[in-house]
Design a protein around this motif. Structure first.
Motif, mmCIF file in Angstrom:
data_model
loop_
_atom_site.group_PDB
_atom_site.id
_atom_site.type_symbol
_atom_site.label_atom_id
_atom_site.label_comp_id
_atom_site.label_asym_id
_atom_site.label_seq_id
_atom_site.Cartn_x
_atom_site.Cartn_y
_atom_site.Cartn_z
ATOM 1 N N GLU A 93 0.916 -1.215 -0.050
ATOM 2 C CA GLU A 93 -0.152 -0.017 -0.128
ATOM 3 C C GLU A 93 0.916 1.161 0.052
ATOM 4 O O GLU A 93 0.580 2.310 -0.721
ATOM 5 N N LYS A 94 1.970 1.346 1.065
ATOM 6 C CA LYS A 94 2.830 2.671 0.999
ATOM 7 C C LYS A 94 3.509 2.666 -0.723
ATOM 8 O O LYS A 94 3.552 3.630 -1.113
ATOM 9 N N LEU A 95 3.903 1.447 -1.290
ATOM 10 C CA LEU A 95 4.507 1.661 -2.391
ATOM 11 C C LEU A 95 3.369 2.192 -3.569
ATOM 12 O O LEU A 95 4.004 2.971 -4.587
ATOM 13 N N GLU A 96 2.349 1.653 -3.453
ATOM 14 C CA GLU A 96 1.327 2.300 -4.347
ATOM 15 C C GLU A 96 0.954 3.732 -4.120
ATOM 16 O O GLU A 96 0.783 4.421 -5.227
ATOM 17 N N ILE A 97 1.416 4.100 -2.990
ATOM 18 C CA ILE A 97 0.892 5.497 -2.889
ATOM 19 C C ILE A 97 2.253 6.469 -3.418
ATOM 20 O O ILE A 97 2.071 7.565 -4.131
ATOM 21 N N ILE A 98 3.386 5.726 -3.297
ATOM 22 C CA ILE A 98 4.586 6.231 -4.079
ATOM 23 C C ILE A 98 4.264 6.348 -5.444
ATOM 24 O O ILE A 98 4.431 7.599 -6.370
ATOM 25 N N GLU A 99 3.754 5.320 -6.142
ATOM 26 C CA GLU A 99 3.428 5.139 -7.440
ATOM 27 C C GLU A 99 2.475 6.665 -7.786
ATOM 28 O O GLU A 99 2.652 6.924 -9.020
ATOM 29 N N GLN A 100 1.244 6.674 -7.024
ATOM 30 C CA GLN A 100 0.452 7.662 -7.304
ATOM 31 C C GLN A 100 1.132 8.990 -7.271
ATOM 32 O O GLN A 100 0.811 9.863 -8.094
ATOM 33 N N GLY A 101 1.941 9.102 -6.458
ATOM 34 C CA GLY A 101 2.766 10.313 -6.264
ATOM 35 C C GLY A 101 3.644 10.579 -7.469
ATOM 36 O O GLY A 101 3.798 11.650 -8.179
ATOM 37 N N ILE A 102 4.209 9.660 -8.177
ATOM 38 C CA ILE A 102 4.939 9.647 -9.499
ATOM 39 C C ILE A 102 4.195 10.053 -10.544
ATOM 40 O O ILE A 102 4.448 10.916 -11.291
ATOM 41 N N ASP A 103 3.002 9.443 -10.673
ATOM 42 C CA ASP A 103 2.031 9.788 -11.678
ATOM 43 C C ASP A 103 1.665 11.222 -11.777
ATOM 44 O O ASP A 103 1.610 11.971 -12.678
ATOM 45 N N GLN A 104 1.098 11.616 -10.417
ATOM 46 C CA GLN A 104 0.944 13.213 -10.204
ATOM 47 C C GLN A 104 2.002 14.092 -10.703
ATOM 48 O O GLN A 104 1.885 14.897 -11.509
ATOM 49 N N MET A 105 3.164 13.850 -10.286
ATOM 50 C CA MET A 105 4.335 14.853 -10.699
ATOM 51 C C MET A 105 4.566 14.675 -12.039
ATOM 52 O O MET A 105 4.956 15.470 -12.784
ATOM 53 N N SER A 106 4.674 13.439 -12.651
ATOM 54 C CA SER A 106 4.716 13.297 -14.212
ATOM 55 C C SER A 106 3.636 14.139 -14.888
ATOM 56 O O SER A 106 4.010 14.773 -16.023
ATOM 57 N N GLN A 107 2.404 14.042 -14.635
ATOM 58 C CA GLN A 107 1.595 14.718 -15.100
ATOM 59 C C GLN A 107 1.451 16.192 -15.126
ATOM 60 O O GLN A 107 1.601 16.963 -15.962
ATOM 61 N N GLN A 108 1.884 16.592 -13.765
ATOM 62 C CA GLN A 108 2.210 18.088 -13.485
ATOM 63 C C GLN A 108 3.574 18.477 -14.732
ATOM 64 O O GLN A 108 3.367 19.690 -15.203
#
Length: 250
Positions: free
Chosen positions: A83-98
């Motif tokens: 679950e913690k690693l999935e949170i990191i993945e979501q953060g990566i997706d957000q930053m990539s989109q920004q």
């Protein structure tokens, strides 16, 4: 120990990325406060230059975080760790989109126009997105040929469909309709989400205007620039939330 070291490296790189993205957003807010509604594309030259430099610095860290996270996730056995690693993945997706929003806005090129199958472009965009099972996406029933720059239109539709996904809290639907006549083609992206705040509806295509907590305010501005680059128009309305793109057929 190796895993702990990798996690530490991921955290350090993440901090570095967050600082860079924070700088971009901070500069964006400064420009918004200074120029407000009269802010024009040429007045964003400074942020464009800075964003170009930061893009190079952010590419490798984001890639490293993504690879390290995927490697750790493949070896993780505890639910809490996954679950913690999935949170990191979501953060990566957000930053990539920004980052993509910023770079698309400041580096839009003249379109290379060719005839493309609209349905195949939409399928390519949807294939790249993480769409929850609770959201039903209805594509075109048949193919339509449109003249466009495929790369730019993939950015356009990815942005619009991604926004539609974000606006749907639980179960919902996204429908894409096309109406064409001799003079023009209209493409509608309709979602069952919460809609656009009324006070933002007339401004959402302006640079640095956003109604999302993690948005840069450049995604929809980029969409408008892409459509304008193709001599078309784009507008939005509520009830239901509908983005309509109108393109000339000649």
């Amino acid at each position: 120990m190796d895993n702990a070291l990798i996690i530490l490296q991921v955290i350090l790189v993440a901090v570095n990325v967050i600082v860079h993205v924070g700088l971009i957003l901070l500069i964006s807010k400064i420009f918004k406060n200074e120029f407000k509604k009269n802010l024009k594309l040429e007045k964003l030259a400074t942020i464009g230059e800075l964003s170009s430099r930061l893009s190079h610095d952010l590419k490798n860290p984001l890639s490293y975080i993504n690879m390290s996270t995927q490697m750790l996730k493949s070896k993780a056995t505890e639910k809490n760790t996954v679950e913690k690693l999935e949170i990191i993945e979501q953060g990566i997706d957000q930053m990539s989109q920004q980052l993509n929003d910023v770079m698309t806005f400041v580096k839009l090129k003249e379109p290379e126009l060719k005839s493309w199958d609209l349905k195949s472009i939409l399928e390519e965009c949807i294939g790249r997105l993480k769409i929850p099972d609770s959201i039903k996406v209805t594509l075109l029933e048949k193919s339509f040929q449109i003249k466009c720059d495929r790369t730019q239109f993939e950015v356009l539709f990815t942005n619009l469909i991604s926004n539609a996904i974000d606006s749907i809290q639980n179960n919902g639907s996204i429908k894409i309709h096309v109406n064409t006549c001799s003079d023009e083609t209209k493409i509608e992206i309709i979602d069952s989400g919460d809609g656009i705040p009324e006070d933002k509806l007339e401004q959402i295509f302006e640079p640095l205007v956003t109604y999302k907590k993690s948005g840069t305010g450049l995604g929809l501005a980029s969409c408008k620039n892409i459509v304008k680059n193709h001599n078309g128009t784009i507008h939005a309305k509520n009830n239901p939330t509908t983005f309509t793109i109108t393109l000339p057929n000649n």
